[in-house]
Design a protein around this motif. Structure first.
Motif, short mmCIF file in Angstrom:
data_model
loop_
_atom_site.label_atom_id
_atom_site.label_comp_id
_atom_site.label_asym_id
_atom_site.label_seq_id
_atom_site.Cartn_x
_atom_site.Cartn_y
_atom_site.Cartn_z
N ILE A 56 -7.29 -17.97 10.88
CA ILE A 56 -6.90 -16.83 10.05
C ILE A 56 -6.58 -17.30 8.63
O ILE A 56 -6.94 -16.64 7.65
CB ILE A 56 -5.69 -16.11 10.66
N ALA A 57 -5.90 -18.42 8.51
CA ALA A 57 -5.57 -18.94 7.18
C ALA A 57 -6.84 -19.20 6.38
O ALA A 57 -6.87 -18.97 5.16
CB ALA A 57 -4.74 -20.21 7.31
N ALA A 58 -7.88 -19.67 7.05
CA ALA A 58 -9.14 -19.93 6.35
C ALA A 58 -9.75 -18.64 5.83
O ALA A 58 -10.37 -18.63 4.75
CB ALA A 58 -10.13 -20.63 7.29
N ARG A 59 -9.60 -17.54 6.57
CA ARG A 59 -10.11 -16.25 6.09
C ARG A 59 -9.36 -15.84 4.82
O ARG A 59 -9.94 -15.30 3.89
CB ARG A 59 -9.95 -15.17 7.16
N THR A 62 -10.49 -18.07 1.94
CA THR A 62 -11.81 -17.67 1.42
C THR A 62 -11.66 -16.56 0.40
O THR A 62 -12.30 -16.57 -0.66
CB THR A 62 -12.72 -17.21 2.57
N ALA A 63 -10.79 -15.58 0.72
CA ALA A 63 -10.57 -14.48 -0.21
C ALA A 63 -9.78 -14.94 -1.42
O ALA A 63 -9.93 -14.41 -2.52
CB ALA A 63 -9.84 -13.33 0.49
N VAL A 64 -8.92 -15.96 -1.22
CA VAL A 64 -8.17 -16.50 -2.35
C VAL A 64 -9.12 -17.01 -3.43
O VAL A 64 -8.86 -16.91 -4.63
CB VAL A 64 -7.23 -17.64 -1.88
N ALA A 65 -10.26 -17.55 -2.99
CA ALA A 65 -11.24 -18.06 -3.94
C ALA A 65 -11.74 -16.96 -4.87
O ALA A 65 -12.13 -17.24 -6.00
CB ALA A 65 -12.40 -18.70 -3.20
N THR A 66 -11.73 -15.72 -4.40
CA THR A 66 -12.14 -14.60 -5.24
C THR A 66 -10.97 -14.03 -6.03
O THR A 66 -11.15 -13.14 -6.86
CB THR A 66 -12.75 -13.46 -4.39
N ASP A 67 -9.75 -14.55 -5.74
CA ASP A 67 -8.54 -14.15 -6.45
C ASP A 67 -8.27 -12.66 -6.31
O ASP A 67 -7.89 -11.99 -7.27
CB ASP A 67 -8.64 -14.52 -7.94
N VAL A 73 -6.57 -9.26 2.35
CA VAL A 73 -5.97 -8.51 3.45
C VAL A 73 -7.01 -7.66 4.16
O VAL A 73 -7.03 -7.56 5.39
CB VAL A 73 -4.80 -7.65 2.92
N ASP A 74 -7.90 -7.04 3.41
CA ASP A 74 -8.98 -6.25 4.01
C ASP A 74 -9.82 -7.11 4.97
O ASP A 74 -10.21 -6.66 6.05
CB ASP A 74 -9.89 -5.67 2.93
N ALA A 75 -10.08 -8.35 4.57
CA ALA A 75 -10.91 -9.24 5.39
C ALA A 75 -10.23 -9.54 6.73
O ALA A 75 -10.88 -9.58 7.77
CB ALA A 75 -11.19 -10.53 4.64
N VAL A 76 -8.92 -9.73 6.69
CA VAL A 76 -8.19 -10.03 7.93
C VAL A 76 -8.14 -8.80 8.83
O VAL A 76 -8.34 -8.90 10.05
CB VAL A 76 -6.78 -10.55 7.61
N PHE A 77 -7.89 -7.65 8.26
CA PHE A 77 -7.88 -6.42 9.06
C PHE A 77 -9.26 -6.16 9.66
O PHE A 77 -9.38 -5.75 10.82
CB PHE A 77 -7.44 -5.23 8.21
N ALA A 78 -10.31 -6.39 8.88
CA ALA A 78 -11.66 -6.17 9.38
C ALA A 78 -11.98 -7.12 10.53
O ALA A 78 -12.64 -6.75 11.51
CB ALA A 78 -12.67 -6.37 8.25
N LEU A 79 -11.48 -8.35 10.43
CA LEU A 79 -11.69 -9.32 11.50
C LEU A 79 -11.04 -8.85 12.80
O LEU A 79 -11.66 -8.89 13.87
CB LEU A 79 -11.12 -10.67 11.07
N TRP A 80 -9.82 -8.37 12.70
CA TRP A 80 -9.13 -7.90 13.89
C TRP A 80 -9.77 -6.63 14.44
O TRP A 80 -9.82 -6.41 15.65
CB TRP A 80 -7.65 -7.66 13.58
N GLU A 122 2.65 -17.64 3.32
CA GLU A 122 2.63 -18.42 2.09
C GLU A 122 1.32 -18.23 1.33
O GLU A 122 1.31 -18.14 0.09
CB GLU A 122 2.84 -19.89 2.41
N ALA A 123 0.20 -18.16 2.06
CA ALA A 123 -1.08 -17.95 1.41
C ALA A 123 -1.14 -16.61 0.71
O ALA A 123 -1.58 -16.50 -0.45
CB ALA A 123 -2.21 -18.07 2.43
N LEU A 124 -0.68 -15.56 1.40
CA LEU A 124 -0.68 -14.22 0.80
C LEU A 124 0.31 -14.13 -0.35
O LEU A 124 0.00 -13.56 -1.41
CB LEU A 124 -0.34 -13.18 1.86
N ALA A 125 1.49 -14.69 -0.18
CA ALA A 125 2.50 -14.64 -1.24
C ALA A 125 2.02 -15.39 -2.47
O ALA A 125 2.23 -14.95 -3.61
CB ALA A 125 3.82 -15.22 -0.74
N GLY A 126 1.37 -16.52 -2.26
CA GLY A 126 0.85 -17.28 -3.39
C GLY A 126 -0.21 -16.52 -4.16
O GLY A 126 -0.23 -16.54 -5.40
N LEU A 127 -1.05 -15.83 -3.43
CA LEU A 127 -2.10 -15.04 -4.07
C LEU A 127 -1.50 -13.89 -4.87
O LEU A 127 -1.90 -13.63 -6.01
CB LEU A 127 -3.06 -14.51 -3.01
N LEU A 128 -0.51 -13.22 -4.31
CA LEU A 128 0.17 -12.14 -5.03
C LEU A 128 0.90 -12.68 -6.26
O LEU A 128 0.90 -12.05 -7.32
CB LEU A 128 1.15 -11.42 -4.11
N GLY A 129 1.50 -13.86 -6.10
CA GLY A 129 2.21 -14.46 -7.22
C GLY A 129 1.31 -14.76 -8.39
O GLY A 129 1.73 -14.64 -9.55
#
Length: 201
Positions: A56-59, A62-67, A73-80, A122-129
């Motif tokens: 999940i962190a890798a997903r 991957t989106a972090v790379a697009t900033d 978040v959409d990618a994780v929801f779509a995966l589930w 942490e990954a999501l918070a960092g991206l939002l930050g």
């Protein structure tokens, strides 16, 4: 074997993830258990939890790379969403499966589950930050997203339908857009109306 253990954790929980079932699911020879997992079932489950957490962190990464936090978040929801449909609503989260069970004889399993959740947050918070969301709020939003996602998955399994996940995904998307200032009036508080709400005439 680690992947098979992760799948079984999702569908059967820790109680149903036995060495015999992992061997049957993976097709691995029994001797490989003792070669690769000298710690036995506990080590196998621990590595499956770490594998699932990394997946999940890798997903997210991957989106972090697009900033783009919303895309992440959409990618994780779509995966589930896909996992639930493909498993006929039998798949839950392997991290939750471990976290909700007592493991007095193997506390490292709880530690691994906590580490997985922390990494997602942490990954999501960092991206939002990186989008100027204040650090404290970014951490709260990340915790909310993870908690909402996990709760929605549990509800979908119970109801055998996608409505809870889709509802949470939509509201999460809107909340993140507000935090990022992408919703008209979100920062100034002009009307605060949800975009899916109809205005009264």
């Amino acid at each position: 074997m680690v992947r098979s253990a992760a799948v079984l954790l999702r569908e059967q929980g820790t109680g149903g993830t036995s060495i015999d079932r992992v061997l049957a699911h993976s097709g691995a020879p029994r001797g490989s258990v003792y070669h690769h997992f000298p710690g036995g079932r506990t080590q196998l489950i621990d590595e499956a939890v770490r594998y699932a957490g990394d997946y999940i962190a890798a997903r997210i990464d991957t989106a972090v790379a697009t900033d783009d936090p919303v895309e992440a978040v959409d990618a994780v929801f779509a995966l589930w969403r896909r996992w639930l449909l493909e498993s006929d609503f039998r798949s839950g989260c392997p991290i939750v499966a471990v976290a909700v069970q007592p493991h007095d004889d193997a506390p490292q399993l709880i530690d691994s589950a906590a580490e997985a959740f922390a990494r997602w947050r942490e990954a999501l918070a960092g991206l939002l930050g990186r989008h100027a969301v204040p650090k404290a709020r970014a951490a709260r939003l990340a915790a909310l997203v993870v908690a909402a996602l996990e709760g929605a998955v549990v509800m979908c399994r119970a109801e055998r339908g996608l409505e809870p996940l889709d509802a949470v995904a939509e509201e999460t998307r809107y909340l993140l857009a507000q935090a990022l200032g992408e919703v008209p009036g979100a920062r100034s508080g002009q009307d605060g109306q949800h975009p899916t709400q109809e205005r009264s005439s």
